[in-house]
Design a protein around this motif. Structure first.
Motif, short mmCIF file in Angstrom:
data_model
loop_
_atom_site.label_atom_id
_atom_site.label_comp_id
_atom_site.label_asym_id
_atom_site.label_seq_id
_atom_site.Cartn_x
_atom_site.Cartn_y
_atom_site.Cartn_z
N ILE A 132 -0.65 23.57 -1.68
CA ILE A 132 -1.76 22.42 -1.40
C ILE A 132 -1.18 20.99 -1.59
N PHE A 133 -0.93 20.47 -2.58
CA PHE A 133 -0.67 19.14 -2.87
C PHE A 133 -0.04 18.84 -2.04
N ASN A 134 0.05 19.07 -0.68
CA ASN A 134 1.54 19.06 0.13
C ASN A 134 0.20 16.89 1.07
N GLU A 135 -0.80 17.49 1.23
CA GLU A 135 -1.78 16.45 1.51
C GLU A 135 -1.59 15.55 1.06
N LEU A 136 -1.26 15.45 -0.47
CA LEU A 136 -1.83 13.94 -1.33
C LEU A 136 -0.35 13.13 -0.96
N LYS A 137 0.69 13.79 -0.22
CA LYS A 137 1.86 12.76 -0.28
C LYS A 137 1.30 11.69 0.93
N ASP A 138 0.32 11.44 1.38
CA ASP A 138 -1.19 10.86 2.30
C ASP A 138 -1.16 9.08 1.23
N ILE A 139 -0.87 8.18 1.26
CA ILE A 139 -1.44 7.30 -0.23
C ILE A 139 -2.87 7.58 0.23
N ASN A 140 -3.58 7.15 1.33
CA ASN A 140 -4.65 7.18 1.50
C ASN A 140 -5.30 7.99 0.94
N TYR A 141 -5.28 9.09 0.92
CA TYR A 141 -6.09 10.57 0.20
C TYR A 141 -5.67 10.58 -0.52
N PHE A 142 -4.51 10.48 -0.99
CA PHE A 142 -4.09 10.03 -3.11
C PHE A 142 -5.26 9.50 -3.38
N LYS A 143 -5.78 8.78 -2.93
CA LYS A 143 -6.45 7.17 -3.64
C LYS A 143 -7.84 7.84 -3.80
N GLN A 144 -8.35 8.87 -3.20
CA GLN A 144 -8.98 9.57 -3.39
C GLN A 144 -9.62 10.13 -4.24
N VAL A 145 -8.78 10.45 -4.83
CA VAL A 145 -9.53 10.96 -6.39
C VAL A 145 -10.55 10.94 -7.04
N LYS A 146 -11.27 11.64 -7.63
CA LYS A 146 -12.38 11.22 -8.60
C LYS A 146 -12.21 11.99 -9.82
N VAL A 147 -13.22 11.62 -10.51
CA VAL A 147 -13.75 12.57 -11.92
C VAL A 147 -14.45 13.68 -11.39
N ALA A 148 -13.91 15.28 -11.65
CA ALA A 148 -15.09 16.09 -11.51
C ALA A 148 -14.90 17.32 -12.64
#
Length: 80
Positions: A38-54
């Protein structure tokens, strides 16, 4: 018990600067996980930057996450 994450910032490509409730600031390198399921999608740096605290940890919009324990144990101290 490891501390909760209270802040997250993308420091450089795939490296997160994490603030923990115990006032520690640490760096977590997500690169070793990018080819795993499931972490494959994080390769898209724009998506990676959408990280948030939860819930004392971190997550992305499609519910990829790392536990607070993983983040704390696999991160390194950050010296500003």
């Amino acid at each position: 018990m490891n501390p909760y994450v209270v802040g997250v910032e993308v420091k450089q490509e795939y490296v997160l600067k994490l603030a923990f409730e115990n006032k520690e600031v640490r760096l977590f390198d997500a690169r070793p996980f990018l080819d795993k399921g499931i972490f494959n999608e994080l390769k898209d740096i724009n998506y990676f930057k959408q990280v948030k605290v939860a819930f004392g940890s971190i997550e992305w919009p499609h519910e990829q996450d790392f536990s607070k324990d993983t983040l704390y144990l696999l991160s390194t101290s950050f010296e500003s």
